[in-house]
Write an enzyme that holds these catalytic residues in place. Structure first.
Site, mmCIF file in Angstrom:
data_model
loop_
_atom_site.group_PDB
_atom_site.id
_atom_site.type_symbol
_atom_site.label_atom_id
_atom_site.label_comp_id
_atom_site.label_asym_id
_atom_site.label_seq_id
_atom_site.Cartn_x
_atom_site.Cartn_y
_atom_site.Cartn_z
ATOM 1 N N LYS A 6 3.372 11.659 6.602
ATOM 2 C CA LYS A 6 2.523 11.523 7.785
ATOM 3 C C LYS A 6 3.110 12.254 8.994
ATOM 4 O O LYS A 6 2.937 13.449 9.132
ATOM 5 C CB LYS A 6 2.230 10.055 8.071
ATOM 6 C CG LYS A 6 1.373 9.413 6.978
ATOM 7 C CD LYS A 6 0.801 8.100 7.400
ATOM 8 C CE LYS A 6 0.024 7.430 6.270
ATOM 9 N NZ LYS A 6 -1.170 8.152 5.840
ATOM 10 N N ASP A 58 9.633 2.913 1.619
ATOM 11 C CA ASP A 58 8.467 3.726 1.956
ATOM 12 C C ASP A 58 8.274 3.646 3.471
ATOM 13 O O ASP A 58 7.696 2.698 3.996
ATOM 14 C CB ASP A 58 7.237 3.195 1.214
ATOM 15 C CG ASP A 58 5.966 3.970 1.551
ATOM 16 O OD1 ASP A 58 5.960 4.713 2.544
ATOM 17 O OD2 ASP A 58 4.967 3.806 0.820
ATOM 18 N N PHE A 102 0.866 -1.177 0.000
ATOM 19 C CA PHE A 102 0.000 0.000 0.000
ATOM 20 C C PHE A 102 0.899 1.223 0.000
ATOM 21 O O PHE A 102 1.633 1.473 0.953
ATOM 22 C CB PHE A 102 -0.926 0.051 1.215
ATOM 23 C CG PHE A 102 -1.811 1.268 1.186
ATOM 24 C CD1 PHE A 102 -2.965 1.286 0.411
ATOM 25 C CD2 PHE A 102 -1.472 2.412 1.899
ATOM 26 C CE1 PHE A 102 -3.769 2.421 0.355
ATOM 27 C CE2 PHE A 102 -2.276 3.544 1.848
ATOM 28 C CZ PHE A 102 -3.417 3.549 1.074
#
Length: 414
Positions: A261, A232, A147
């Site tokens: 984030k 990531d 994801f």
């Protein structure tokens, strides 16, 4: 679909969203009005312990005083100039983040998926201009169960049918291999492979931690084949996994970090691609950019985030509290309430026994008890509270989670 709301005020707020907002999320029926630390309060004044932390964007707690102070000071100066001009906070931020990562150069963006898109563009450009791959032939290897966001290019290599259905045609140039299988990874590499893109821990897939040594093997394989290793770390990094970066768990340094984030402190979107100048230096003016990328407000906050991480207290809190959390929940597997518990630092994935209902059912039970968590892939509950959660609140989460599962075992959902 919203199942219930606790008051007319809350119902009105939810109805407004359901009427005028696109239905691209299915949130739990709670309307949050205020937040501090690891606790949030709804419009009726009911308090909850936040065990999602906005998918790790709020690692350092809601309304963190240091981050709010940095934001407030910058708000009264300048918030946006675009990269058409230099801004005072930009230089200190990119230097601080580069040094934190042990790299030379930073390309700031806004959202996590923008960092992923930028990482893909970086790998392709590096492949053509530095590695010497033939035009239009570059390929990037990704992992099954990945994801990385939901743009068209990113869902092009997703395995999630909900993310892909009706969004064709897709971007080509990606090959997917099983996560945790170094032999499959090496077999997929050819002379046109420019990068391997992976999450060191797969979050959306259910907090899937690869076998010990896997990241070291990926690093060795990519180095030997002159292929970029792109990590990531958007969810897994910045303290969440108990170390500054999840790759640190195996003492691995990738060629490229993708960050987001928590980098914005839960206040503003802020992401970045961090690498050495022989990689990121391929970009020239006009070849990539963003009006808001590297804006002064985000940079001021990002610099304070880096300062927090340099102190190491967030990482140690994640390790210590995560170990305590895991030790308390592991016995629930033997009791038949869970089928598996996985995790790293203060980031756990709990697989619910299907006989008790779905993970979504359990999340509703938790919400009714004052705990906000989120399910994924039907069977898994993700727990990722802010790293500042108190011992008292953590004990409460443990007790109420156990209670919710016990109740589900006694009275399974219909």
């Amino acid at each position: 679909m919203v199942l219930h709301a606790s008051s007319p005020r809350q119902k009105s707020a939810i109805d407004q969203v359901e009427t005028y907002g696109a239905h691209n999320y299915a949130p739990l029926p709670v309307v949050i009005a205020r937040a501090e630390g690891a606790r949030v309060t709804d419009v009726d004044g009911r308090e909850f312990i936040d065990c999602l932390a906005a998918y790790s964007a709020v690692n350092f707690g809601h309304s963190n005083e240091r981050l709010l102070a940095a934001a407030t000071e910058q708000l009264h100066k300048v918030t946006l100039t675009s990269r058409a001009f230099y801004s005072e906070p930009y230089g200190p931020f990119v230097q601080a983040l580069a040094e934190l990562c042990g790299k030379d150069m930073v390309l700031p963006m806004n959202t996590g998926v923008e960092a992923v898109e930028t990482g893909i563009k970086t790998a392709r450009k590096w492949g053509y201009e530095v590695k010497g791959v033939a035009d239009d032939q570059a390929n990037i290897i990704v992992m099954d169960g990945n994801f990385h966001g939901r743009t068209v290019t990113v869902v092009s290599f997703s395995n999630d049918p909900d993310a892909r259905r009706s969004f064709e045609p897709f971007t080509r140039g990606f090959r997917s291999v099983p996560f945790g299988d170094p032999a499959a990874l090496e077999a997929a590499i050819d002379e046109n492979t420019v990068a391997v893109l992976l999450e060191p821990i797969q979050g959306e897939a259910g907090v899937i931690v690869p076998p010990e040594g896997y990241l070291r093997q990926v690093r060795e394989i990519t180095t030997r084949h002159n292929v970029l290793m792109i990590a990531d770390e958007i969810q897994a990094g910045l303290g969440r996994s108990g170390t500054t970066f999840a790759c640190d768990r195996e003492d691995v340094v990738p060629d490229v970090y993708l960050l987001g984030k928590a980098l914005g402190g839960g206040i503003v979107p802020l992401s970045g691609v961090v690498a050495n100048s022989d990689i990121l230096g391929v970009f020239q003016p006009g070849q990539h950019g963003s009006t808001f990328g590297g804006n002064p407000l985000a940079c001021a906050i990002g610099s304070e985030v880096v300062s927090l991480l340099r102190e190491g207290t967030m990482q140690s809190a994640s390790r210590d509290k995560g170990a305590r959390f895991r030790a308390a929940l592991d016995p629930l597997v033997d009791r038949g309430l869970l089928t598996q518990v996985r995790g790293a630092g203060l980031w756990l994935g709990l697989d619910v026994d299907p006989a008790l209902g779905t993970a979504h059912d359990i999340c509703h039970r938790l919400m009714d008890k004052g705990i906000l968590a989120k399910d994924t892939h039907t069977k898994t509950i993700r727990f990722a509270p802010p790293l500042v959660i108190s011992d008292e609140d953590l004990d409460r989460v443990i007790d109420l989670t156990t209670e919710a599962l016990e109740e589900a075992a006694a009275r399974p959902a219909a």
